[in-house]
Design a protein around this motif. Structure first.
Motif, short mmCIF file in Angstrom:
data_model
loop_
_atom_site.label_atom_id
_atom_site.label_comp_id
_atom_site.label_asym_id
_atom_site.label_seq_id
_atom_site.Cartn_x
_atom_site.Cartn_y
_atom_site.Cartn_z
N ILE A 39 0.98 -1.15 -0.02
CA ILE A 39 0.45 0.13 -0.37
C ILE A 39 1.36 0.99 0.08
O ILE A 39 0.39 2.16 -0.77
CB ILE A 39 -0.42 -0.63 0.93
N ALA A 40 2.13 1.06 1.10
CA ALA A 40 3.08 2.45 1.02
C ALA A 40 3.20 2.92 -0.59
O ALA A 40 3.93 3.89 -0.84
CB ALA A 40 4.05 2.01 1.82
N ASN A 41 3.63 1.64 -1.41
CA ASN A 41 4.79 1.50 -2.73
C ASN A 41 3.51 2.29 -3.46
O ASN A 41 3.50 3.02 -4.23
CB ASN A 41 4.93 0.75 -2.37
N ALA A 42 2.51 1.62 -3.64
CA ALA A 42 1.18 2.01 -4.54
C ALA A 42 0.88 3.60 -4.17
O ALA A 42 0.27 4.64 -5.59
CB ALA A 42 0.05 0.98 -4.21
N LEU A 43 0.79 3.53 -2.69
CA LEU A 43 -0.20 5.05 -2.82
C LEU A 43 1.46 6.45 -2.25
O LEU A 43 0.56 7.57 -2.22
CB LEU A 43 -0.93 5.20 -2.01
N GLN A 44 2.78 5.89 -2.10
CA GLN A 44 3.88 6.82 -2.21
C GLN A 44 3.35 7.29 -0.95
O GLN A 44 3.48 8.51 -0.94
CB GLN A 44 3.58 7.80 -2.82
N ILE A 45 3.11 6.54 0.11
CA ILE A 45 2.92 7.23 1.54
C ILE A 45 3.79 6.43 2.70
O ILE A 45 4.01 5.77 2.04
CB ILE A 45 1.05 7.26 1.98
N HIS A 46 4.40 7.23 3.65
CA HIS A 46 4.64 6.62 4.87
C HIS A 46 4.41 5.10 4.94
O HIS A 46 2.94 4.73 5.56
CB HIS A 46 5.46 7.56 5.37
N LYS A 47 5.08 4.59 4.78
CA LYS A 47 4.52 3.29 6.25
C LYS A 47 4.21 2.83 7.52
O LYS A 47 3.17 2.70 7.89
CB LYS A 47 5.79 1.80 6.21
N SER A 48 5.21 4.34 8.10
CA SER A 48 3.83 4.37 9.95
C SER A 48 2.79 5.12 9.40
O SER A 48 2.08 5.13 10.51
CB SER A 48 4.87 5.36 10.06
N THR A 49 2.47 5.93 8.56
CA THR A 49 1.52 6.83 8.10
C THR A 49 0.08 5.10 7.84
O THR A 49 -0.80 6.07 8.08
CB THR A 49 1.25 7.73 7.08
N VAL A 50 0.75 4.29 7.38
CA VAL A 50 -0.25 3.81 6.31
C VAL A 50 -0.38 2.72 7.49
O VAL A 50 -1.87 2.24 7.85
CB VAL A 50 0.23 3.18 5.30
N SER A 51 0.08 2.26 8.46
CA SER A 51 0.10 1.44 9.38
C SER A 51 -0.99 2.17 10.61
O SER A 51 -1.76 1.78 11.09
CB SER A 51 1.57 1.08 9.96
N ARG A 52 -0.92 3.21 10.67
CA ARG A 52 -1.88 4.16 11.58
C ARG A 52 -3.06 4.14 10.87
O ARG A 52 -4.61 4.21 11.36
CB ARG A 52 -1.20 5.50 11.80
N LEU A 53 -3.31 4.27 9.25
CA LEU A 53 -4.95 4.53 8.76
C LEU A 53 -5.27 2.72 9.11
O LEU A 53 -6.71 3.01 8.87
CB LEU A 53 -4.76 5.36 7.61
N ILE A 54 -4.52 2.18 9.06
CA ILE A 54 -5.06 1.02 8.67
C ILE A 54 -5.73 0.22 9.98
O ILE A 54 -6.65 0.35 10.23
CB ILE A 54 -4.23 0.02 8.28
N ALA A 55 -5.01 0.71 11.36
CA ALA A 55 -5.55 0.55 11.84
C ALA A 55 -6.57 0.96 12.77
O ALA A 55 -7.95 0.46 13.35
CB ALA A 55 -4.28 0.80 13.46
N ASP A 56 -6.93 2.49 11.80
CA ASP A 56 -8.56 2.75 12.49
C ASP A 56 -9.10 2.41 11.43
O ASP A 56 -9.92 2.27 11.71
CB ASP A 56 -8.08 4.37 11.90
N LEU A 57 -8.57 2.39 10.33
CA LEU A 57 -9.82 1.26 9.44
C LEU A 57 -10.45 -0.46 9.50
O LEU A 57 -11.99 -1.13 9.82
CB LEU A 57 -9.29 1.47 7.62
N LEU A 58 -9.56 -0.76 11.24
CA LEU A 58 -9.43 -2.20 11.34
C LEU A 58 -10.81 -2.09 12.59
O LEU A 58 -11.73 -2.71 12.36
CB LEU A 58 -8.26 -2.66 12.03
N VAL A 59 -10.58 -1.18 13.59
CA VAL A 59 -11.29 -0.75 13.74
C VAL A 59 -12.82 -0.31 14.29
O VAL A 59 -13.40 -0.59 14.67
CB VAL A 59 -10.70 0.92 15.29
N GLU A 60 -12.93 0.39 12.93
CA GLU A 60 -14.46 0.59 11.53
C GLU A 60 -15.06 -0.28 11.86
O GLU A 60 -15.90 -0.12 10.98
CB GLU A 60 -14.54 2.50 11.22
N GLY A 61 -14.15 -1.94 10.77
CA GLY A 61 -14.79 -2.34 10.18
C GLY A 61 -14.27 -2.70 8.71
O GLY A 61 -15.41 -2.95 8.78
N PHE A 62 -13.75 -1.50 8.47
CA PHE A 62 -14.01 -0.88 6.65
C PHE A 62 -12.65 -2.36 6.35
O PHE A 62 -12.44 -2.46 5.18
CB PHE A 62 -13.40 0.37 6.20
N LEU A 63 -11.97 -2.32 7.33
CA LEU A 63 -10.74 -3.89 6.87
C LEU A 63 -11.02 -4.85 7.87
O LEU A 63 -11.05 -4.76 8.94
CB LEU A 63 -9.18 -3.09 6.71
N GLN A 64 -10.51 -5.94 7.58
CA GLN A 64 -10.34 -7.11 8.61
C GLN A 64 -8.59 -6.92 7.55
O GLN A 64 -8.39 -7.03 6.67
CB GLN A 64 -11.02 -8.04 8.10
#
Length: 266
Positions: A39-64
Protein backbone atom coordinates in the motif's frame (compact mmCIF):
# COMPACT_ATOMS: atom_id res chain seq x y z
CA UNK A 1 -13.96 34.74 11.54
CA UNK A 2 -13.95 32.61 8.39
CA UNK A 3 -10.79 30.65 7.63
CA UNK A 4 -10.26 29.82 3.98
CA UNK A 5 -8.06 26.82 3.25
CA UNK A 6 -6.24 27.15 -0.11
CA UNK A 7 -7.19 24.46 -2.59
CA UNK A 8 -3.59 23.21 -2.79
CA UNK A 9 -3.21 22.86 1.01
CA UNK A 10 -4.98 20.25 3.10
CA UNK A 11 -5.29 20.04 6.84
CA UNK A 12 -3.85 16.88 8.47
CA UNK A 13 -7.40 15.63 9.06
CA UNK A 14 -8.44 16.11 5.42
CA UNK A 15 -5.23 14.49 4.23
CA UNK A 16 -5.82 11.48 6.50
CA UNK A 17 -9.36 11.11 5.16
CA UNK A 18 -8.06 11.31 1.59
CA UNK A 19 -5.35 8.74 2.26
CA UNK A 20 -7.84 6.45 4.00
CA UNK A 21 -10.15 6.55 0.98
CA UNK A 22 -7.22 5.95 -1.37
CA UNK A 23 -6.31 2.85 0.62
CA UNK A 24 -9.86 1.48 0.31
CA UNK A 25 -9.88 2.14 -3.43
CA UNK A 26 -6.83 -0.11 -3.90
CA UNK A 27 -8.86 -3.23 -3.09
CA UNK A 28 -10.30 -4.80 -6.24
CA UNK A 29 -11.64 -8.15 -7.38
CA UNK A 30 -8.30 -8.74 -9.12
CA UNK A 31 -6.32 -7.85 -5.97
CA UNK A 32 -8.49 -8.16 -2.84
CA UNK A 33 -5.63 -8.50 -0.33
CA UNK A 34 -2.89 -5.93 0.37
CA UNK A 35 0.07 -5.61 2.72
CA UNK A 36 1.28 -2.40 4.39
CA UNK A 37 4.44 -2.19 2.27
CA UNK A 38 2.46 -2.76 -0.93
CA UNK A 39 0.00 0.00 0.00
CA UNK A 40 2.79 2.41 0.94
CA UNK A 41 4.56 1.78 -2.37
CA UNK A 42 1.38 2.02 -4.45
CA UNK A 43 0.28 5.32 -2.89
CA UNK A 44 3.74 6.74 -2.17
CA UNK A 45 2.83 7.19 1.50
CA UNK A 46 5.17 6.49 4.42
CA UNK A 47 4.69 3.03 5.96
CA UNK A 48 4.07 4.47 9.43
CA UNK A 49 1.20 6.58 8.04
CA UNK A 50 -0.28 3.57 6.26
CA UNK A 51 0.02 1.49 9.43
CA UNK A 52 -1.80 4.12 11.49
CA UNK A 53 -4.60 4.53 8.93
CA UNK A 54 -5.06 0.78 8.63
CA UNK A 55 -5.37 0.52 12.42
CA UNK A 56 -8.20 3.09 12.30
CA UNK A 57 -9.90 1.30 9.39
CA UNK A 58 -9.68 -2.02 11.28
CA UNK A 59 -11.35 -0.54 14.36
CA UNK A 60 -14.23 0.81 12.25
CA UNK A 61 -14.64 -2.46 10.38
CA UNK A 62 -13.69 -1.13 6.94
CA UNK A 63 -10.73 -3.53 6.78
CA UNK A 64 -10.09 -6.96 8.26
CA UNK A 65 -6.79 -8.73 8.88
CA UNK A 66 -5.78 -11.81 6.92
CA UNK A 67 -2.49 -13.06 8.32
CA UNK A 68 -0.03 -10.23 7.77
CA UNK A 69 -2.20 -8.60 5.11
CA UNK A 70 -5.61 -6.94 4.89
CA UNK A 71 -8.90 -7.20 2.98
CA UNK A 72 -12.11 -5.18 2.93
CA UNK A 73 -14.31 -5.45 6.03
CA UNK A 74 -18.02 -5.91 6.55
CA UNK A 75 -18.71 -2.22 7.28
CA UNK A 76 -18.34 -1.57 3.55
CA UNK A 77 -20.75 -4.42 2.83
CA UNK A 78 -23.30 -2.75 5.08
CA UNK A 79 -22.89 0.58 3.27
CA UNK A 80 -23.14 -1.06 -0.16
CA UNK A 81 -26.28 -2.84 1.01
CA UNK A 82 -27.90 0.49 1.91
CA UNK A 83 -27.00 1.96 -1.48
CA UNK A 84 -28.27 -1.12 -3.32
CA UNK A 85 -31.50 -1.08 -1.33
CA UNK A 86 -32.16 2.58 -2.10
CA UNK A 87 -31.41 2.09 -5.80
CA UNK A 88 -33.76 -0.90 -5.87
CA UNK A 89 -36.55 1.05 -4.17
CA UNK A 90 -36.10 3.90 -6.66
CA UNK A 91 -36.18 1.52 -9.62
CA UNK A 92 -39.13 -0.57 -8.46
CA UNK A 93 -41.26 2.40 -7.39
CA UNK A 94 -40.95 4.51 -10.53
CA UNK A 95 -43.87 3.16 -12.58
CA UNK A 96 -46.07 2.65 -9.53
CA UNK A 97 -45.57 6.26 -8.42
CA UNK A 98 -46.36 7.50 -11.93
CA UNK A 99 -49.66 5.59 -11.87
CA UNK A 100 -50.41 6.90 -8.37
CA UNK A 101 -49.83 10.50 -9.48
CA UNK A 102 -51.96 9.95 -12.57
CA UNK A 103 -54.82 8.50 -10.50
CA UNK A 104 -54.77 11.03 -7.65
CA UNK A 105 -53.50 14.10 -9.54
CA UNK A 106 -51.18 14.98 -6.65
CA UNK A 107 -47.41 14.68 -6.23
CA UNK A 108 -46.01 11.48 -4.71
CA UNK A 109 -42.77 10.73 -2.87
CA UNK A 110 -40.63 7.90 -1.57
CA UNK A 111 -38.93 8.75 1.73
CA UNK A 112 -36.47 6.94 3.99
CA UNK A 113 -35.48 7.52 7.61
CA UNK A 114 -32.02 8.96 8.30
CA UNK A 115 -31.40 9.67 11.96
CA UNK A 116 -34.16 11.96 13.23
CA UNK A 117 -35.14 13.17 9.76
CA UNK A 118 -36.66 11.79 6.59
CA UNK A 119 -34.99 12.13 3.22
CA UNK A 120 -36.91 12.10 -0.05
CA UNK A 121 -35.20 9.69 -2.45
CA UNK A 122 -37.80 9.83 -5.22
CA UNK A 123 -40.49 12.30 -6.28
CA UNK A 124 -42.94 12.52 -9.16
CA UNK A 125 -44.87 15.75 -9.54
CA UNK A 126 -48.43 16.09 -10.73
CA UNK A 127 -49.46 18.40 -13.56
CA UNK A 128 -50.29 21.20 -11.12
CA UNK A 129 -47.83 20.76 -8.25
CA UNK A 130 -48.16 22.64 -4.99
CA UNK A 131 -45.01 24.50 -4.01
CA UNK A 132 -44.11 22.67 -0.81
CA UNK A 133 -40.33 22.85 -1.04
CA UNK A 134 -40.04 19.05 -1.23
CA UNK A 135 -37.36 17.70 -3.49
CA UNK A 136 -35.12 14.67 -3.88
CA UNK A 137 -32.49 14.78 -1.15
CA UNK A 138 -34.42 17.26 0.99
CA UNK A 139 -34.72 16.41 4.69
CA UNK A 140 -37.72 17.07 6.95
CA UNK A 141 -38.36 16.40 10.65
CA UNK A 142 -39.60 12.87 11.18
CA UNK A 143 -42.37 13.81 13.63
CA UNK A 144 -44.11 16.40 11.43
CA UNK A 145 -44.67 14.37 8.27
CA UNK A 146 -46.88 11.42 7.42
CA UNK A 147 -43.93 9.56 5.86
CA UNK A 148 -41.80 10.22 8.93
CA UNK A 149 -44.46 8.97 11.32
CA UNK A 150 -44.99 5.81 9.28
CA UNK A 151 -41.26 5.10 9.29
CA UNK A 152 -40.92 5.87 13.00
CA UNK A 153 -43.99 3.84 14.02
CA UNK A 154 -42.31 0.60 12.97
CA UNK A 155 -39.01 1.30 14.73
CA UNK A 156 -38.05 -0.15 18.14
CA UNK A 157 -39.10 1.79 21.23
CA UNK A 158 -35.52 2.85 22.04
CA UNK A 159 -35.23 4.53 18.62
CA UNK A 160 -38.53 6.35 19.18
CA UNK A 161 -37.48 7.41 22.68
CA UNK A 162 -34.09 8.71 21.50
CA UNK A 163 -35.72 10.89 18.84
CA UNK A 164 -38.32 12.25 21.26
CA UNK A 165 -35.57 13.00 23.79
CA UNK A 166 -34.10 15.53 21.35
CA UNK A 167 -37.37 17.48 21.33
CA UNK A 168 -40.32 17.64 18.97
CA UNK A 169 -40.11 20.60 16.58
CA UNK A 170 -43.14 22.78 15.95
CA UNK A 171 -43.54 23.39 12.23
CA UNK A 172 -47.20 23.75 11.17
CA UNK A 173 -50.03 24.80 13.52
CA UNK A 174 -50.96 21.17 14.29
CA UNK A 175 -47.44 19.88 14.99
CA UNK A 176 -47.39 17.44 17.90
CA UNK A 177 -45.05 18.54 20.68
CA UNK A 178 -46.24 16.13 23.39
CA UNK A 179 -44.20 12.89 23.58
CA UNK A 180 -47.14 10.99 25.06
CA UNK A 181 -49.47 12.15 22.29
CA UNK A 182 -46.90 11.20 19.65
CA UNK A 183 -46.40 7.72 21.14
CA UNK A 184 -50.15 7.15 21.10
CA UNK A 185 -50.36 8.28 17.50
CA UNK A 186 -47.43 6.07 16.43
CA UNK A 187 -49.08 3.05 18.05
CA UNK A 188 -52.27 3.73 16.08
CA UNK A 189 -50.32 4.23 12.84
CA UNK A 190 -48.53 0.90 13.32
CA UNK A 191 -51.84 -0.85 13.89
CA UNK A 192 -53.72 0.71 10.96
CA UNK A 193 -50.83 0.76 8.48
CA UNK A 194 -50.97 4.39 7.33
CA UNK A 195 -50.52 7.97 8.55
CA UNK A 196 -52.42 11.18 7.81
CA UNK A 197 -50.99 14.59 8.72
CA UNK A 198 -52.99 17.79 8.37
CA UNK A 199 -51.34 21.18 8.98
CA UNK A 200 -48.40 19.54 10.74
CA UNK A 201 -45.47 20.33 8.44
CA UNK A 202 -47.06 23.28 6.65
CA UNK A 203 -50.34 25.08 7.17
CA UNK A 204 -53.12 24.07 4.77
CA UNK A 205 -51.26 20.91 3.72
CA UNK A 206 -52.42 17.30 3.89
CA UNK A 207 -50.02 14.38 3.57
CA UNK A 208 -50.88 10.68 3.60
CA UNK A 209 -48.28 7.90 3.78
CA UNK A 210 -48.03 4.10 3.93
CA UNK A 211 -45.06 1.82 4.66
CA UNK A 212 -42.89 0.00 2.12
CA UNK A 213 -41.45 -3.32 3.28
CA UNK A 214 -38.59 -5.42 1.92
CA UNK A 215 -38.23 -9.20 1.67
CA UNK A 216 -37.48 -9.41 5.42
CA UNK A 217 -40.80 -7.63 6.19
CA UNK A 218 -38.86 -4.64 7.58
CA UNK A 219 -40.27 -1.18 6.82
CA UNK A 220 -37.55 0.43 4.70
CA UNK A 221 -39.36 3.39 3.12
CA UNK A 222 -42.69 5.19 2.88
CA UNK A 223 -44.90 6.28 0.00
CA UNK A 224 -46.53 9.65 0.57
CA UNK A 225 -48.88 11.90 -1.36
CA UNK A 226 -49.09 15.59 -0.50
CA UNK A 227 -51.53 18.34 -1.44
CA UNK A 228 -53.58 21.21 -0.06
CA UNK A 229 -56.66 20.79 2.12
CA UNK A 230 -58.77 22.24 -0.70
CA UNK A 231 -57.60 19.50 -3.06
CA UNK A 232 -57.42 16.62 -0.58
CA UNK A 233 -60.55 17.46 1.40
CA UNK A 234 -62.15 15.10 3.90
CA UNK A 235 -64.39 13.41 1.34
CA UNK A 236 -61.32 12.24 -0.61
CA UNK A 237 -59.07 11.12 2.25
CA UNK A 238 -60.36 7.55 2.51
CA UNK A 239 -60.01 6.96 -1.22
CA UNK A 240 -56.54 8.49 -1.26
CA UNK A 241 -55.46 6.39 1.70
CA UNK A 242 -56.60 3.13 0.13
CA UNK A 243 -54.82 3.95 -3.12
CA UNK A 244 -51.57 4.93 -1.34
CA UNK A 245 -51.60 1.73 0.74
CA UNK A 246 -52.10 -0.22 -2.49
CA UNK A 247 -49.12 1.51 -4.14
CA UNK A 248 -46.93 0.89 -1.07
CA UNK A 249 -47.90 -2.80 -1.08
CA UNK A 250 -47.12 -3.07 -4.81
CA UNK A 251 -43.63 -1.67 -4.25
CA UNK A 252 -43.15 -3.93 -1.22
CA UNK A 253 -44.00 -7.03 -3.24
CA UNK A 254 -41.54 -5.97 -5.93
CA UNK A 255 -38.91 -5.83 -3.17
CA UNK A 256 -39.75 -9.42 -2.22
CA UNK A 257 -42.26 -8.85 0.58
CA UNK A 258 -44.94 -11.52 0.85
CA UNK A 259 -48.04 -9.92 2.42
CA UNK A 260 -50.31 -11.57 4.93
CA UNK A 261 -54.05 -11.34 4.36
CA UNK A 262 -54.19 -8.14 6.41
CA UNK A 263 -51.82 -6.46 3.92
CA UNK A 264 -53.61 -7.62 0.79
CA UNK A 265 -56.14 -5.25 -0.76
CA UNK A 266 -59.44 -6.71 -1.91
Amino acid sequence: MIIIIPANKKTPVLQSVQHGLQILQLFTIEKPVWGITEIANALQIHKSTVSRLIADLLVEGFLQKEGHKYSLGFSLLSISGVITSHLEIHRESKDILKKLVSDLEESAHIAILEGKEITYVHKIECADPVSLLSSIGKKNPVTCTSAGKVLLAFKPNDKIESIMAEGLPRMGPNSITSPEQLKGQLSQIKQQGFSICIDEMHENVVSIAAPVRDYTSEVVAAVSVVGTRERIHHTKINGFTERIIGAANEISMKLGFIPDKEWTLD
